[in-house]
Scaffold this motif. Sequence first.
Motif, PDB file in Angstrom:
ATOM      1  N   PHE A 183     -32.949  46.154   3.386  1.00  0.00           N
ATOM      2  CA  PHE A 183     -32.850  44.700   3.529  1.00  0.00           C
ATOM      3  C   PHE A 183     -33.826  44.004   2.575  1.00  0.00           C
ATOM      4  CE2 PHE A 183     -34.700  40.880   5.484  1.00  0.00           C
ATOM      5  CZ  PHE A 183     -33.573  40.075   5.538  1.00  0.00           C
ATOM      6  N   ALA A 184     -35.063  44.509   2.494  1.00  0.00           N
ATOM      7  CA  ALA A 184     -36.071  43.918   1.612  1.00  0.00           C
ATOM      8  C   ALA A 184     -35.637  44.002   0.149  1.00  0.00           C
ATOM      9  CB  ALA A 184     -37.413  44.622   1.816  1.00  0.00           C
ATOM     10  N   VAL A 185     -35.043  45.125  -0.220  1.00  0.00           N
ATOM     11  CA  VAL A 185     -34.546  45.288  -1.595  1.00  0.00           C
ATOM     12  C   VAL A 185     -33.450  44.271  -1.894  1.00  0.00           C
ATOM     13  CG1 VAL A 185     -33.273  46.836  -3.126  1.00  0.00           C
ATOM     14  CG2 VAL A 185     -35.189  47.718  -1.787  1.00  0.00           C
ATOM     15  N   MET A 186     -32.564  44.045  -0.944  1.00  0.00           N
ATOM     16  CA  MET A 186     -31.468  43.094  -1.149  1.00  0.00           C
ATOM     17  C   MET A 186     -31.992  41.663  -1.255  1.00  0.00           C
ATOM     18  SD  MET A 186     -28.260  44.623   1.081  1.00  0.00           S
ATOM     19  CE  MET A 186     -29.118  44.812   2.632  1.00  0.00           C
ATOM     20  N   VAL A 187     -33.026  41.336  -0.480  1.00  0.00           N
ATOM     21  CA  VAL A 187     -33.636  40.010  -0.580  1.00  0.00           C
ATOM     22  C   VAL A 187     -34.202  39.805  -1.983  1.00  0.00           C
ATOM     23  CG1 VAL A 187     -35.562  38.578   0.216  1.00  0.00           C
ATOM     24  CG2 VAL A 187     -34.133  39.785   1.876  1.00  0.00           C
ATOM     25  N   ALA A 188     -34.865  40.824  -2.513  1.00  0.00           N
ATOM     26  CA  ALA A 188     -35.436  40.733  -3.860  1.00  0.00           C
ATOM     27  C   ALA A 188     -34.341  40.548  -4.904  1.00  0.00           C
ATOM     28  CB  ALA A 188     -36.257  41.984  -4.161  1.00  0.00           C
ATOM     29  N   ASP A 189     -33.254  41.271  -4.761  1.00  0.00           N
ATOM     30  CA  ASP A 189     -32.162  41.167  -5.732  1.00  0.00           C
ATOM     31  C   ASP A 189     -31.518  39.782  -5.684  1.00  0.00           C
ATOM     32  OD1 ASP A 189     -30.328  42.952  -7.585  1.00  0.00           O
ATOM     33  OD2 ASP A 189     -28.955  41.759  -6.357  1.00  0.00           O
ATOM     34  N   ILE A 190     -31.305  39.277  -4.485  1.00  0.00           N
ATOM     35  CA  ILE A 190     -30.707  37.941  -4.336  1.00  0.00           C
ATOM     36  C   ILE A 190     -31.629  36.881  -4.924  1.00  0.00           C
ATOM     37  CG2 ILE A 190     -30.023  36.196  -2.638  1.00  0.00           C
ATOM     38  CD1 ILE A 190     -29.079  38.549  -0.859  1.00  0.00           C
ATOM     39  N   TRP A 191     -32.923  37.013  -4.678  1.00  0.00           N
ATOM     40  CA  TRP A 191     -33.882  36.039  -5.222  1.00  0.00           C
ATOM     41  C   TRP A 191     -33.853  36.014  -6.743  1.00  0.00           C
ATOM     42  CZ3 TRP A 191     -38.171  37.041  -8.371  1.00  0.00           C
ATOM     43  CH2 TRP A 191     -39.014  35.941  -8.590  1.00  0.00           C
ATOM     44  N   GLN A 192     -33.781  37.198  -7.351  1.00  0.00           N
ATOM     45  CA  GLN A 192     -33.885  37.249  -8.809  1.00  0.00           C
ATOM     46  C   GLN A 192     -32.591  36.873  -9.524  1.00  0.00           C
ATOM     47  OE1 GLN A 192     -35.313  40.945 -10.604  1.00  0.00           O
ATOM     48  NE2 GLN A 192     -36.107  39.702 -12.292  1.00  0.00           N
ATOM     49  N   TRP A 193     -31.439  37.214  -8.971  1.00  0.00           N
ATOM     50  CA  TRP A 193     -30.199  37.074  -9.740  1.00  0.00           C
ATOM     51  C   TRP A 193     -29.281  35.960  -9.279  1.00  0.00           C
ATOM     52  CZ3 TRP A 193     -30.998  38.822 -14.153  1.00  0.00           C
ATOM     53  CH2 TRP A 193     -31.748  39.978 -14.355  1.00  0.00           C
ATOM     54  N   THR A 194     -29.634  35.252  -8.213  1.00  0.00           N
ATOM     55  CA  THR A 194     -28.881  34.037  -7.872  1.00  0.00           C
ATOM     56  C   THR A 194     -28.947  33.006  -9.006  1.00  0.00           C
ATOM     57  OG1 THR A 194     -29.126  34.336  -5.487  1.00  0.00           O
ATOM     58  CG2 THR A 194     -28.737  32.098  -6.266  1.00  0.00           C
ATOM     59  N   PRO A 195     -30.086  32.820  -9.691  1.00  0.00           N
ATOM     60  CA  PRO A 195     -30.110  31.871 -10.813  1.00  0.00           C
ATOM     61  C   PRO A 195     -29.103  32.178 -11.910  1.00  0.00           C
ATOM     62  CG  PRO A 195     -32.332  32.410 -10.149  1.00  0.00           C
ATOM     63  CD  PRO A 195     -31.438  33.316  -9.373  1.00  0.00           C
ATOM     64  N   LEU A 196     -28.846  33.465 -12.176  1.00  0.00           N
ATOM     65  CA  LEU A 196     -27.839  33.809 -13.196  1.00  0.00           C
ATOM     66  C   LEU A 196     -26.454  33.363 -12.745  1.00  0.00           C
ATOM     67  CD1 LEU A 196     -26.984  35.203 -15.822  1.00  0.00           C
ATOM     68  CD2 LEU A 196     -26.815  37.346 -14.530  1.00  0.00           C
TER      69      LEU A 196
END
Length: 319
Positions: A183-196
């Motif tokens: 879950f923590a990994v997915m939160v990090a991925d969403i945070w970083q790549w939502t701007p793209l």
Amino acid sequence: MSAVMATISEDAMKTVQARPVLRDEGAKLGFRLTLPAQILVLFISAFPLLMQLYISITDWSPLSGLGWWNAWSLWNGFANYTDLAADARFWSALKRTAIVMIVCVPAEFLLGLALATLFADDFPGKRIFYSILLMPMMVVPAVAGYMFFMLFQSGGPVNDILSSLNGSPVTIAWLSDPTLALFAVMVADIWQWTPLMFLILLAGLVGVPEDQIKAATLLGANPWQRFVTIVLPKMKTIIIIALAIRVIENFKIFDTLYIMTGGGPGVATETISVYIYKLTTQDLIWGYVAAIALAILIVLSIVAVLAMKRMARSREVPA
């Protein structure tokens, strides 16, 4: 006068007849001039793929004592591919990768679309918020992984915030729990790549013809109706591109995840990229790794082809 006209007509005919010849000569010259570059590009593209295929049907590794050009002496047929089909750890890693992709890509798309819709209109401080919103995308993935590694520590800021909200100490071991770590990994991925996703969708949103939206408004359509009947159909191609990019990239998630968990606890967050990395650097069974990588390449290529076909159909069918 007639003789002059005849001469002019004859010259014109010769010019018309000479044009195809000149075009053919120009095309041949252009081909000869670009041939070295084409051969170089073909070599750069084809050689690694052929090498991967060659190694994937052998038991070659750096520990075999043979150069890669002699890997044929360790030929094993298609044993690597049969082992792949029976490799439970591979399928588990593939399943975890699919879970991350299924959760992250829709979340990034919905958040990106909502933000793009918000930023399509002018409001005070838009440029400042726009710059702030794009900052996560500019962070190096390894740095983002370290940031979230610190955030999700037992004594980190996330637990401090939860403690403040709960009114009692919260010491959740996020990265030590098999479920919470993913879950923590997915939160990090969403945070970083939502701007793209936001950036791509915003580019498509501002390209929607305003006259159609104004016409729909005059006919009494509310904002939701305009969005569903005009905006989304016009953005089909952009949406497909955005989703295809994030599906392929999410399938290759590695940097952030490896810094945060290293694939652990155990193999709880071991995605396909982490699994390949461990086989390559720890087990050194490069023939098997080549077979896995080739299988993943085929899967991702199929996804890309399907996306392109879907784009072609969406262009043929009028919105």
